[in-house]
Design an enzyme around this catalytic site. Structure first.
Site, PDB file in Angstrom:
ATOM      1  CB  SER A   1       1.061   3.919   7.652  1.00 43.33           C
ATOM      2  OG  SER A   1       0.794   3.364   8.816  1.00 43.33           O
TER       3      SER A   1
ATOM      4  CE  LYS B   1      -2.272   1.069   7.702  1.00 44.87           C
ATOM      5  NZ  LYS B   1      -1.212   1.142   8.703  1.00 44.87           N
TER       6      LYS B   1
ATOM      7  CE1 TYR C   1      -4.332   4.469   7.604  1.00 39.30           C
ATOM      8  CE2 TYR C   1      -3.414   5.505   9.524  1.00 39.30           C
ATOM      9  CZ  TYR C   1      -3.205   4.792   8.396  1.00 39.30           C
ATOM     10  OH  TYR C   1      -2.013   4.430   8.085  1.00 39.30           O
TER      11      TYR C   1
END
Length: 406
Positions: A81, A84, A186
């Protein structure tokens, strides 16, 4: 366990850091080596920098337990992640170019985002109850995780819903769990941002990264598909045995990824990722390359969710993730691309710092008030692993102590 490492530059520097000379710091070497010796983590690479210079670089432990290959600055990690942030940067570049809008309905770019229902609980027979959202999704919602998309790993209601999907194939596969702008959760929001970037730019996301972010910055080890030489430098993922030792997972089989969404599934190195952090720390530019305007970077560094609490997640699968609260008793919010700590962290970052992480315990932070950025990369499950977080905190405190002592 046989350990090896070095706190100075090993081998040729990454092209993205060719102008920098990492500094050795004995105290930080000791912190990282102790983390490996104490079996807190199997191996680690960590770096810290100011806007224009590297202040520390260290690598300790093996890339894979039981092998001779040692961690080094060019070790390749799955950063999950942490991609991101790159996807968020890409979106903000397109906002600057007036190809995307923060507050217009996202469905004008991707019509699929106009037909996502809200999961409104379950009836007394356990059947999911769906309704239309009370407002359209926006890019702002997606960038700040206020969209309603939630990962099953940290949302028991989504786990329950997905079980229903197995028996009822007519149910939508990705509902919102709340109305946009009402909560923080999230989830897969940034995957949708990646799709918006592809549509608005007219190119696949990986190519967009290469032409607009990783290529210009010289981040040549940040990639979706590894070359043979990069795969030879890859660290293994590890899990802890009952006796505290580590077991390396088998390396993934080489495949060509053709579908990349921008929410996970990318590789990088500590020097590469720190280059991106330095560019943001420096107002969007680094060594002649401009990613974003200073005012855009400032916008990405502000609280974008008001009084909504962010960054606290309760796991549904302890083997993959522990409960997540990186900074207990510190107020946490979300900007565009990062979690923000509104309060200072004792012995470390100042108020207004920016941070996030990857599933395999890779972490970064940007501290605009102190002019410091840092990255620490490990490859161990579960996420938010307590010993890995302990080493992360110790490294951060050590960086700030070293700067004060200099």
């Amino acid at each position: 366990m046989a350990l090896a490492g070095a706190g100075a530059m090993l081998g040729a520097p990454s092209p993205s850091l060719a102008a920098a000379a990492p500094v050795r710091n004995h105290a930080l070497d000791v912190i990282l080596k102790h983390g490996v010796d104490a079996r807190d983590v199997p191996g680690v690479v960590a770096m810290a920098a100011t806007e224009n210079s590297i202040i520390y670089q260290g690598a300790f432990g093996p890339r894979s337990v039981g092998t001779a290959a040692k961690m080094s600055p060019d070790t390749v990690f799955r950063i999950a992640s942490m991609v991101k942030l790159l996807t968020s940067v890409a979106a903000m570049q397109l906002v600057e170019r007036n190809k995307l809008k923060l507050d217009g309905p996202a469905e004008t770019i991707d019509p699929e985002l106009g037909s996502v229902p809200v999961l409104n609980g379950f009836d007394n027979k356990g059947v999911p109850q769906m309704r239309p959202p009370r407002k359209p999704l926006t890019l702002r919602n997606l960038l700040t995780h206020t969209s309603g998309f939630s990962y099953p790993l940290w949302d028991a209601e989504v786990v329950r819903y997905l079980k229903c999907c197995r028996t009822d194939k007519t149910l939508p596969h990705r509902p919102l769990t709340f109305d946009p702008d009402t909560k923080w959760a999230y989830g897969s929001s940034i995957d949708n941002v990646g799709r918006l970037v592809e549509i608005a730019s007219g190119m696949p996301l990986e190519r967009y990264f290469h032409e607009n972010i990783t290529g210009p910055l010289g981040m040549h080890d940040t990639t979706v598909n590894l070359s043979a030489s990069q795969r030879a430098r890859e660290a293994s993922v590890h899990r802890r045995n009952a006796n505290g030792s580590f077991k390396a997972e088998p390396q993934e089989k080489p495949t060509v990824v053709t579908s990349f969404t921008g929410g996970g599934g990318i590789y990088s190195t500590a020097p590469d990722y720190l280059t991106l952090l330095q560019a943001l720390l420096n107002g969007g530019s680094l060594r002649g390359t401009t990613l974003l305007k200073p005012e855009t970077v400032a916008l990405m560094s502000e609280n974008q969710i008001g009084d909504l609490e962010a960054g606290i997640m309760k796991t549904t699968n302890p083997a993959l993730s522990s409960d997540v609260d990186f900074f207990p008793h510190v107020r946490k919010r979300w900007s565009f691309g990062h979690m923000m700590t509104l309060d200072p962290v004792a012995g470390g970052r100042k108020a207004g710092s920016l941070t996030w992480a990857g599933l395999l315990n890779t972490y970064y932070w940007i501290d605009p008030a102190s002019g410091i950025a840092g990255v620490i990369m490990m490859q161990v499950l579960p996420f938010a692993d307590a010993p890995a977080l302990k080493l992360y905190r110790a490294f951060e405190r050590g960086v700030y102590h070293a700067i004060k002592a200099a």
